[in-house]
Design an enzyme around this catalytic site. Structure first.
Site, PDB file in Angstrom:
ATOM      1  N   GLY A  41      70.870 -10.076  19.669  1.00  0.00           N
ATOM      2  CA  GLY A  41      70.338  -9.650  20.966  1.00  0.00           C
ATOM      3  C   GLY A  41      69.152 -10.482  21.397  1.00  0.00           C
ATOM      4  O   GLY A  41      68.919 -10.711  22.579  1.00  0.00           O
ATOM      5  N   ASN A  42      68.403 -10.995  20.413  1.00  0.00           N
ATOM      6  CA  ASN A  42      67.234 -11.817  20.736  1.00  0.00           C
ATOM      7  C   ASN A  42      67.615 -13.221  21.195  1.00  0.00           C
ATOM      8  O   ASN A  42      66.774 -13.965  21.698  1.00  0.00           O
ATOM      9  CB  ASN A  42      66.301 -11.878  19.524  1.00  0.00           C
ATOM     10  CG  ASN A  42      65.665 -10.536  19.239  1.00  0.00           C
ATOM     11  OD1 ASN A  42      65.046  -9.950  20.111  1.00  0.00           O
ATOM     12  ND2 ASN A  42      65.839 -10.023  18.041  1.00  0.00           N
ATOM     13  N   LYS A  73      67.280   1.814  12.214  1.00  0.00           N
ATOM     14  CA  LYS A  73      67.657   0.657  13.028  1.00  0.00           C
ATOM     15  C   LYS A  73      66.650   0.448  14.151  1.00  0.00           C
ATOM     16  O   LYS A  73      66.493   1.294  15.042  1.00  0.00           O
ATOM     17  CB  LYS A  73      69.053   0.869  13.620  1.00  0.00           C
ATOM     18  CG  LYS A  73      69.525  -0.257  14.517  1.00  0.00           C
ATOM     19  CD  LYS A  73      69.693  -1.563  13.777  1.00  0.00           C
ATOM     20  CE  LYS A  73      70.239  -2.658  14.694  1.00  0.00           C
ATOM     21  NZ  LYS A  73      70.283  -3.958  14.019  1.00  0.00           N
ATOM     22  N   LYS A 127      75.056  -4.741  14.658  1.00  0.00           N
ATOM     23  CA  LYS A 127      76.108  -5.607  15.193  1.00  0.00           C
ATOM     24  C   LYS A 127      76.712  -6.522  14.133  1.00  0.00           C
ATOM     25  O   LYS A 127      77.861  -6.932  14.245  1.00  0.00           O
ATOM     26  CB  LYS A 127      75.600  -6.400  16.394  1.00  0.00           C
ATOM     27  CG  LYS A 127      74.652  -7.534  16.107  1.00  0.00           C
ATOM     28  CD  LYS A 127      75.332  -8.898  16.082  1.00  0.00           C
ATOM     29  CE  LYS A 127      74.363 -10.023  15.879  1.00  0.00           C
ATOM     30  NZ  LYS A 127      73.304  -9.877  14.904  1.00  0.00           N
ATOM     31  N   LYS A 145      72.449  -9.087   7.687  1.00  0.00           N
ATOM     32  CA  LYS A 145      73.294 -10.265   7.902  1.00  0.00           C
ATOM     33  C   LYS A 145      73.938 -10.704   6.589  1.00  0.00           C
ATOM     34  O   LYS A 145      75.142 -10.995   6.539  1.00  0.00           O
ATOM     35  CB  LYS A 145      72.470 -11.398   8.511  1.00  0.00           C
ATOM     36  CG  LYS A 145      71.946 -11.100   9.908  1.00  0.00           C
ATOM     37  CD  LYS A 145      70.982 -12.153  10.380  1.00  0.00           C
ATOM     38  CE  LYS A 145      70.531 -11.950  11.808  1.00  0.00           C
ATOM     39  NZ  LYS A 145      70.339 -10.589  12.268  1.00  0.00           N
TER      40      LYS A 145
END
Length: 313
Positions: A12-13, A129, A213, A275
């Site tokens: 998102g960043n 989150k 995500k 990740k």
């Protein structure tokens, strides 16, 4: 290099910087599309997922600010759907322009995606989150008092609102997504980790949560039997002993090595750890798949030199 089915997860960043305006985010996605189109030029089939942490947090704050009996705030699952639509719309247009510029005859479509989670997931008892903007400790205290939300310090970068982040069990639309790919269409999907839904009887019901995500992208890559999962972040490679004199860059690395690093607490819970865990889960569950963690700016090197942190069995 042969044709591959690739799921690529944008943070998102990578869409939002310091300027939260629609124009600034659209400009950022124009640059992003110029990188992503290289995969299409390479002959790969691409599925694009994206984060929405800053965007959904900002939208949620806007909803709370105008909340009234006549204009009630939308719940968090609906805010996720709204950001799926807005970011998908921007990304779809940007990528379409990048394809047309190169005379590549490919269609792009944004798909609102529901991700199924377990209502008994322990995440609902421990919100973790981060979403929304970074605040100072003083600002976070004010927001906690005003909204009764939970805020936590995020990897030394400030304080952010935290919400439950259950693990995805399945993706309702995964068969449709695969059909799109098989017909040469580029889907933009599981935006912001997807809309969190739970099964109640035969129905799916939205729930107040945000799905990571990277885990949603991993589950999607697994379900559509992708060859490669690429998770984009702010650095070209994953490091151990990050920002220390004995910092070490990871290039080719096995699942077992990465698991060892996790036990050593090498990866920050709010940033690199999910990740790494998502990449490991995909490689373990994919027949021949591998995962790469790298930056958007490193994409060309990934294609030509096999750069980034490459995780294999």
């Amino acid at each position: 290099m042969g044709k591959r089915k690739i799921v690529i997860a944008l943070g998102g960043n990578a869409i939002l910087s310091n300027d939260a305006s629609a124009q600034a985010q659209q400009q950022a996605l124009e640059k992003t599309a110029e990188y992503l189109v290289k995969f299409i030029e390479n002959g790969d089939d691409l599925v694009i997922s994206h984060g929405n942490g800053p965007q959904v947090g900002n939208l949620w704050l806007q909803q709370i600010a105008i909340n009234s009996p006549k204009n009630p705030a939308m719940p968090l699952d609906t805010c996720v759907a709204m950001t799926q639509g807005s970011i998908g719309y921007w990304m779809q247009n940007a990528l379409t322009r990048a394809l047309e510029k190169r005379n590549l005859d490919k269609s792009v479509v944004s798909l609102i995606t529901q991700v199924i989670v377990d209502e008994t997931d322990p995440a609902f008892r421990n919100p973790s989150k981060p979403i929304g903007p970074f605040l100072s400790g003083a600002e976070a205290e004010i927001e906690m008092e005003r909204t009764k939300a939970v805020f936590k310090e995020d990897a030394g970068r400030g304080w952010r609102k935290v919400v439950p982040s259950p693990k995805p069990i399945s993706i309702k639309e995964h068969k449709v997504i695969n059909q799109l790919v098989e017909n040469g269409i580029i889907p933009i999907t599981v935006g912001g980790g997807g809309i969190p839904v739970v099964k109640r009887g035969k129905e799916l019901k939205g729930i107040e949560a945000v799905i990571d995500k990277d885990f949603a992208s991993q589950k999607l890559a697994e379900l559509i039997q992708a060859d490669l999962l690429i998770i984009l972040t702010g650095v070209n490679n994953v490091y151990v002993n990050f920002n220390k004199p004995n910092q070490k860059q990871l290039n080719q690395v096995s699942v077992e090595e990465m698991k060892t690093y996790i036990t050593e607490n090498q990866f920050a819970a709010g940033s690199m750890l999910p990740k790494v865990e998502a990449a490991i889960a995909f490689v373990e569950n994919a027949k021949k798949g591998k995962a790469i963690i790298t930056s958007l700016e490193n994409i060309e090197q990934v294609l030509t030199e096999g750069a980034g942190t490459i995780i294999t069995k």
